[in-house]
Write an enzyme that holds these catalytic residues in place. Structure first.
Site, short mmCIF file in Angstrom:
data_model
loop_
_atom_site.label_atom_id
_atom_site.label_comp_id
_atom_site.label_asym_id
_atom_site.label_seq_id
_atom_site.Cartn_x
_atom_site.Cartn_y
_atom_site.Cartn_z
N ASP A 181 -8.93 0.49 2.04
CA ASP A 181 -7.92 0.06 3.00
C ASP A 181 -8.42 0.43 4.41
OD1 ASP A 181 -5.43 -0.87 3.91
OD2 ASP A 181 -4.59 1.14 3.84
N TYR A 188 1.20 5.74 -0.37
CA TYR A 188 0.77 6.94 0.35
C TYR A 188 1.02 8.10 -0.60
CZ TYR A 188 0.77 10.05 4.55
OH TYR A 188 0.52 11.01 5.51
N GLU A 225 -9.25 4.18 -2.27
CA GLU A 225 -8.05 4.00 -3.09
C GLU A 225 -8.40 3.26 -4.38
OE1 GLU A 225 -4.55 2.52 -1.13
OE2 GLU A 225 -5.23 3.14 0.86
N HIS A 229 -4.03 14.00 0.62
CA HIS A 229 -4.15 13.14 1.81
C HIS A 229 -2.91 13.30 2.70
CE1 HIS A 229 -5.04 9.65 4.30
NE2 HIS A 229 -3.88 9.12 3.99
N GLU A 260 -9.96 12.57 7.56
CA GLU A 260 -9.88 13.88 6.92
C GLU A 260 -11.25 14.57 6.89
OE1 GLU A 260 -7.14 13.52 3.21
OE2 GLU A 260 -7.78 11.52 3.81
N ARG A 278 -7.29 4.08 13.20
CA ARG A 278 -6.47 5.29 13.38
C ARG A 278 -5.81 5.38 14.74
NH1 ARG A 278 -5.59 6.33 8.30
NH2 ARG A 278 -7.48 6.75 7.13
N THR A 284 -8.53 -5.41 3.81
CA THR A 284 -8.55 -4.48 2.69
C THR A 284 -9.56 -5.05 1.69
OG1 THR A 284 -6.27 -3.76 2.99
CG2 THR A 284 -7.19 -3.49 0.79
N GLU A 290 -10.32 3.98 3.68
CA GLU A 290 -9.50 4.80 2.79
C GLU A 290 -9.90 4.50 1.37
OE1 GLU A 290 -5.35 4.12 3.84
OE2 GLU A 290 -5.43 5.77 5.28
N LYS A 339 -3.41 -1.58 9.83
CA LYS A 339 -3.79 -1.77 8.42
C LYS A 339 -3.95 -3.24 8.08
CE LYS A 339 -3.03 2.60 7.10
NZ LYS A 339 -3.99 3.41 6.35
N GLN A 353 -2.99 2.95 14.87
CA GLN A 353 -1.93 3.48 14.00
C GLN A 353 -1.14 4.59 14.69
OE1 GLN A 353 -3.50 4.84 10.25
NE2 GLN A 353 -1.51 5.31 9.37
N ASP A 359 0.84 -1.19 0.00
CA ASP A 359 0.00 0.00 0.00
C ASP A 359 0.88 1.24 0.00
OD1 ASP A 359 -2.45 1.28 -0.03
OD2 ASP A 359 -2.48 1.51 2.14
CA CA Z 1 -3.90 3.09 2.58
#
Ligand code: CA
Length: 445
Positions: free
Chosen positions: A255, A152, A225, A157, A385, A259, A279, A223, A275, A262, A150
């Site tokens: 994904d 970034y 993606e 973001h 976000e 948080r 997924t 997330e 993570k 993390q 994965d």
């Molecule tokens: Ca991700």
């Protein structure tokens, strides 16, 4: 070969049949004799032909392509005889063996299927025997996931996250404008759309506390993606151009992210358990060939890239992307609208960078793009976000507030490229959040 040790090796011409007329016929090459494939709204017109794995009535898995509101059984059709297609490649019901054949075989199959499904094609009765209504098909992972990485690579973001956790005047890490940052994920955690996802337990440090507790995640997130599906192996460094030729197609990818876990675990080696829960990917791989008309360049470089990462052709796609959130028993609210063109690095650049170490890539490797946020508040690709770290909760159409995902919430991604009177769609990528297990240690005994 496509994956030699030199960065100067040349790929085969990228297969592009998106606008190729069905050979030797006068009929409109983009209309199908399957009416539901000809509407402007369908995600699955003749120009798409995305690749999936399906079963019916508890039977074996079969390879299929989506066409309108049907699935064409490619495993059955090739067994029945389709010129230029080796039925053994589709016998397992996943697309890995076909991907391993390489770009020429991808283009050939695509051309033969396009001919078979185009308006006026001969032998429609024989082909129709291999059509299954989409509503009767159970969809599985379209390929065996060999590895999952994965990235970034979304500028907005990375800026948003950096602003929240570090400093808005210095939001991007010093390496961000030079490296497509990534981490190695876990292939077994990749699941197909429709699979429920259980809220994880983990180490988290409550606000104001010095020490962590072991508890269910309180800040569970998605997330938005796009995933690139690697269709050819490499055994050394490859160029950006070769990397692009190795990509078979793209899927929607969520994904799921814890948080709070993390935030406590990520330094110094990056995300780990935050993570690793799951997924989710869409059941359909949209072939790269179907997306060719929608290529767009990466944004202007804010810092010159090292030459090995230079783009030789537009590497992003004009793909509209949305996320919907539906509380248990409630209607869904569209919570974000963004576009793949907002990315800073392309999948080809990511894949090239991934091979710089000599790291071998395999058929069936999956690369997550990184969260695709746009520049505005309503185009952000995660709850973190959208709610700005929980300080500005969203109001759903049901009147409920959300900072992060609650138990029972269903999060659905969708996306499509918009052509003149048609869409190249990805279908949906959906998952419901189940409550954390009441006794995770006991569950493992
Ligand atoms: Ca991700």
């Amino acid at each position: 070969r496509h994956a030699g040790p030199e960065v100067t090796d040349r790929p085969s011409p990228a297969p592009s049949t998106a606008s190729r007329p069905a050979a030797g016929r006068d009929e409109d090459p983009v209309r199908s004799w399957i009416d539901s494939a000809n509407t402007p709204e369908t995600h699955f017109p003749l120009r798409n032909l995305p690749c999936g794995s399906f079963s019916t009535g508890g039977g074996p898995r079969r390879c299929g392509v989506a066409i309108g509101d049907s699935v064409l059984d490619v495993s059955g059709l090739t067994r029945d005889g389709l010129p230029g297609a080796d039925a053994r490649r589709f016998a397992a019901g996943t697309w890995n063996a076909h991907m391993a054949e390489g770009p020429e075989a991808w283009a050939t199959l695509r051309a033969r299927l396009t001919e078979a499904l185009a308006d006026g094609a001969p032998g429609q009765d024989r082909i129709a025997r291999h059509l299954v209504p989409m509503s009767e098909a159970r969809l599985h992972l379209p390929f065996d996931v060999a590895g999952y990485t994965d990235f970034y690579a979304g500028r907005h973001h990375a800026f948003n996250v950096g602003s929240m956790f570090r400093d808005p005047t210095n939001a991007l890490p010093p390496n961000w404008l030079s490296i497509p940052i990534g981490y190695n994920g876990r292939a077994p955690s990749v699941v197909v759309s429709g699979t429920s996802v259980r809220r994880p337990w983990g180490q988290l440090r409550p606000e104001g506390a010095d020490l962590p507790i072991f508890a269910p995640c309180r800040r569970f997130d998605f997330e938005l993606e796009l995933g690139a599906v690697v269709g050819q192996p490499s055994h050394g460094m490859v160029s950006v151009e070769t990397a692009d030729a190795m990509i078979f197609g793209y899927v929607l990818l969520n994904d799921w992210s814890a948080r709070d876990i993390q935030a406590w675990e990520y330094q110094p080696l990056g995300p780990f358990q935050a993570k690793a829960t799951a997924t989710t990917i869409s059941p359909w791989i949209v072939p790269k060939a179907a997306l060719e008309p929608f290529r767009v360049p990466v944004p202007p470089r804010e810092r010159a890239l090292l030459p090995y990462l230079a783009e030789t052709r537009p590497g992003l796609y004009d793909i509209r992307l949305e996320a919907r959130l539906a509380p248990a028993g409630g209607a869904a609210t569209t919570i974000t609208r963004t576009n793949h063109r907002e990315m800073y690095y392309s999948a080809a650049q990511q894949l090239c960078h991934h091979t710089t170490s000599g790291c071998p890539m395999n058929v069936g490797d999956l690369l997550g793009s990184g969260t695709i946020s746009g520049p505005t508040r309503d185009s952000r690709g995660s709850m973190l976000e959208l709610s700005w770290g929980g300080t500005e909760p969203l109001t759903l159409d049901t009147g409920e507030l959300r900072s992060f995902l609650e138990d029972g919430d269903t999060l659905t991604l969708t996306g499509w490229a918009e052509g003149e009177g048609y869409r190249i769609g990805f279908g949906e990528c959906s998952g419901r959040v189940l409550p954390a297990h009441p006794d995770p240690v006991g569950a493992g005994r």
